[in-house]
Enzyme design. Sequence first.
Site, PDB file in Angstrom:
ATOM      1  N   PRO A  98       0.835  -1.205   0.000  1.00 35.73           N
ATOM      2  CA  PRO A  98       0.000   0.000   0.000  1.00 35.73           C
ATOM      3  C   PRO A  98       0.871   1.257   0.000  1.00 35.73           C
ATOM      4  O   PRO A  98       1.911   1.296   0.660  1.00 35.73           O
ATOM      5  CB  PRO A  98      -0.822  -0.119   1.284  1.00 35.73           C
ATOM      6  N   GLY A 104       7.214   1.098   3.088  1.00 35.63           N
ATOM      7  CA  GLY A 104       8.383   1.061   2.217  1.00 35.63           C
ATOM      8  C   GLY A 104       8.065   0.938   0.742  1.00 35.63           C
ATOM      9  O   GLY A 104       8.923   0.520  -0.046  1.00 35.63           O
ATOM     10  N   ASP A 149      14.904   2.890   5.439  1.00 38.46           N
ATOM     11  CA  ASP A 149      13.984   2.242   4.480  1.00 38.46           C
ATOM     12  C   ASP A 149      14.748   1.569   3.344  1.00 38.46           C
ATOM     13  O   ASP A 149      14.556   0.383   3.061  1.00 38.46           O
ATOM     14  CB  ASP A 149      13.033   3.279   3.867  1.00 38.46           C
TER      15      ASP A 149
HETATM   16  O1  PMV Z   1       6.905   6.467   6.633  1.00 33.27           O
HETATM   17  P1  PMV Z   1       8.141   5.818   6.137  1.00 33.27           P
HETATM   18  O2  PMV Z   1       8.031   4.368   5.907  1.00 33.27           O
HETATM   19  O3  PMV Z   1       8.796   6.533   5.012  1.00 33.27           O
HETATM   20  O4  PMV Z   1       9.190   5.835   7.366  1.00 33.27           O
HETATM   21  C1  PMV Z   1       9.748   7.002   7.783  1.00 33.27           C
HETATM   22  C2  PMV Z   1      10.648   6.702   8.940  1.00 33.27           C
HETATM   23  C3  PMV Z   1      11.142   7.973   9.599  1.00 33.27           C
HETATM   24  O5  PMV Z   1      11.989   7.572  10.676  1.00 33.27           O
HETATM   25  C4  PMV Z   1       9.988   8.774  10.158  1.00 33.27           C
HETATM   26  C5  PMV Z   1      11.920   8.823   8.622  1.00 33.27           C
HETATM   27  C6  PMV Z   1      13.268   8.269   8.230  1.00 33.27           C
HETATM   28  O6  PMV Z   1      13.806   8.748   7.232  1.00 33.27           O
HETATM   29  O7  PMV Z   1      13.809   7.392   8.918  1.00 33.27           O
END
Ligand code: PMV
Length: 311
Positions: A98, A104, A149
């Site tokens: 999704p 990711g 990610d």
């Molecule tokens: O929402 P996502 O899956 O892009 O995760 C972001 C994770 C954060 O820690 C909020 C940002 C990052 O770059 O690590």
Amino acid sequence: MTAASAPGKVILFGEHAVVYGRPGIAVPFAAVQATAEVREAAGAPGQVVVEAPDLGRVSELGELGDDDPLARAVRLCLEALPAAPAGALRVRVTSTIPMAAGMGSGAAVTVALLRALSAHLGHGLPPDRVSAIAFEVERLHHGTPSGIDNTVVTYAQPVYFVRGRPPERLTPGAPLHLVAAYSGQASPTALAVGQVRARHGRAPGPLEELFDRIGALVQAAREALRAGQIQRLGELMDGNQALLEELGVSTPELERLAAAARAAGAAGAKLSGAGLGGTLIALAPAGAAPQVERALQEAGAPWTRRAEVRA
Ligand code: PMV
């Protein structure tokens, strides 16, 4: 035709704090994945058509700006290769992850595309290059990604991650039975990261202290994960969720889903990713994942999936 894929991911511990140098733990979530296919096409040498049916898009690379993640991924990949394509190419990306859900999707599409395109052109990029280019593309989503990610999606293994350091592979001492439930609200990563940054700018002290508490919890989680202590890991997830709530990135819907998962027997539950919506992730004791998933569906989650993470 050359095809490649990459899994989705969830952040088990440490999102947001990981942007500020604290550790994070992320694991692949292979029940969903992105796929890229590259084939020869009719057209002038060097011409690339990028097809993304999930987005309802077919575009010629030359028409796309560098702020387009797919175009940027193709260009960075071609720059990294020793020879330009001899003919025209068609690149098609699809995904069951999704979108804007903290799972990711963006990183997985990029990684699948980089792998398929570089392999098709006879120079498959090594994982560290794939991850580094995916990091560059992630910068389009919010300027200051931590890199967690692209790392977990590229290596498709549980990782203990600290910004700027080589990732450390984690081997779970027992399988992790995970249930992901989309909250029905998109997770705007740039907005959530920007909101935390603004708060940090106004009053860095209290936020640094909050990040330290999250960091300490991640250290404890690394040990619990290695030791296969599922109940302990669940408690630490609940603790991390309470700190994310304090950080202002949870929502009433995420709290409600977390409560439903815990009531159905989950060892712990927390949001995954940037928050303000997106996905809730629950850790289930062995055998309990189906009942946790059912409870999340009954609580109104419009999308759920189960996945197992093994050593
Ligand atoms: O929402 P996502 O899956 O892009 O995760 C972001 C994770 C954060 O820690 C909020 C940002 C990052 O770059 O690590």
